[in-house]
Design an enzyme around this catalytic site. Sequence first.
Site, short mmCIF file in Angstrom:
data_model
loop_
_atom_site.label_atom_id
_atom_site.label_comp_id
_atom_site.label_asym_id
_atom_site.label_seq_id
_atom_site.Cartn_x
_atom_site.Cartn_y
_atom_site.Cartn_z
N ASP A 199 28.99 -33.04 33.77
CA ASP A 199 29.64 -34.34 33.88
C ASP A 199 29.13 -35.05 35.13
O ASP A 199 28.92 -34.41 36.15
CB ASP A 199 31.15 -34.12 34.00
CG ASP A 199 31.96 -35.29 33.52
OD1 ASP A 199 31.63 -35.82 32.44
OD2 ASP A 199 32.91 -35.67 34.20
N TYR A 201 29.26 -37.03 38.63
CA TYR A 201 30.25 -37.06 39.70
C TYR A 201 31.13 -38.30 39.52
O TYR A 201 30.65 -39.38 39.18
CB TYR A 201 29.57 -37.11 41.06
CG TYR A 201 28.76 -35.87 41.37
CD1 TYR A 201 29.35 -34.61 41.36
CD2 TYR A 201 27.41 -35.96 41.69
CE1 TYR A 201 28.62 -33.47 41.66
CE2 TYR A 201 26.66 -34.82 41.99
CZ TYR A 201 27.27 -33.58 41.97
OH TYR A 201 26.53 -32.46 42.26
N PHE A 212 23.60 -32.78 39.30
CA PHE A 212 23.64 -32.10 40.60
C PHE A 212 23.14 -32.96 41.76
O PHE A 212 23.20 -32.55 42.91
CB PHE A 212 22.84 -30.78 40.58
CG PHE A 212 23.41 -29.73 39.68
CD1 PHE A 212 24.58 -29.05 40.03
CD2 PHE A 212 22.82 -29.42 38.48
CE1 PHE A 212 25.12 -28.07 39.21
CE2 PHE A 212 23.35 -28.44 37.63
CZ PHE A 212 24.50 -27.77 38.00
N HIS A 336 27.49 -20.33 37.18
CA HIS A 336 27.32 -21.68 37.72
C HIS A 336 27.23 -21.63 39.26
O HIS A 336 27.82 -20.74 39.88
CB HIS A 336 28.53 -22.52 37.30
CG HIS A 336 28.35 -23.99 37.48
ND1 HIS A 336 28.55 -24.62 38.69
CD2 HIS A 336 27.99 -24.96 36.60
CE1 HIS A 336 28.32 -25.91 38.55
NE2 HIS A 336 27.98 -26.14 37.29
#
Length: 374
Positions: A199, A201, A212, A336
């Site tokens: 998703d 930010y 990221f 993750h």
Amino acid sequence: MSTKERAVYLEDIEGPTEKKEAPQTVRQDTSVAGATASKSQVEKTAVVNEQKASATTTVKRQRTLVDMFPGGNAPATKKIKVAATHTRATSTASALTSQPSLNSIAFSLSEFQAAMSDEERKLLALECETLGKSWLKLLKDEIRKPYFLKLKRFLYDAGVHGTKDSAPSLRIYPSPQNIYAWSNLTPLGRVKVVVIGQDPYHGPGQAHGLCFSVPPGVPVPPSLRNIYAEIKAEYPQFEPPKHGNLTAWAETGVLLLNTCLTVKAGEAGSHSGKGWEEFTDRVVDVVDRYGGANLANSNGAGGRGRGIVFLAWGAWAAKRVAKLNTKKHLILKSAHPSPLSASRGFLGNGHFKRANEWLEQKYGPDGCVDWCKL
């Protein structure tokens, strides 16, 4: 620890584990089975008779060939075996060349727009303007499908229009011009590695179209700090930058793709289930076929994907790559990089070096990614 430091991004949360349904046992109707058995017996008798009828001719031909060579060493059988081996050896090459090369696929934006309805032209203005053309020509039919048009109506009503006419106080991230930033920074034919996020930010100024990654001036997110730590462990010469902008990776062939491409301000996961997941699944399908198509190769399959690296961190990302061919691609999975899970398998996974070793073997030194250059 301050409240700001304790902020948890949606990417830090693992998705729910899916339940697998047990396979169902289908009971065959006995009357159908009996009829099938009777039919099978008749067909079997016919085949046996046919084989008997042709047996004499076959044997005579074989004897004639054998009689032509002293010792009965006829070369015909050997030739058949060589031909079969050759067929198997060329099957992989045939698979690569069975689809058109990437650069041979014709696409005219003006013709594409002319074929649209008025509503499609309005809803898809952003895609026509900002989606990278190497991607658009392979996704042009996808964005006209009902599910995608429904997604675009939802976004249009929320104020996401074109790059110049969107709502001035838009509360959707990233900004419209950056939703497809990944497609422009990383052309399809140059893709070497795919990193799959979840998703964007959802804080002000954070999302800019690359998973990221954050623009210059925005604090490095927790997950990215752990990514930097892993690169440092694998490449000791790496000096983690003070910023979190991964544009340099994107420009050298690392596709930084979120599964959902938009989010409402302050509401993590708010655009999940709206259609983005289906669309980005098709993006992965396109990468499967053409990723790395324009990278150097020597097997005559120019313009066609020969395989790339997928980095799937966390259960959500692993689900997106589950259907891919592991013989064609290198698929690396781990926990993750979130602070909630990084110590359970991300740190120490060795993915960055393993990716480069595989890429060098496949494409030569130029196929590697300089993970240390940011």
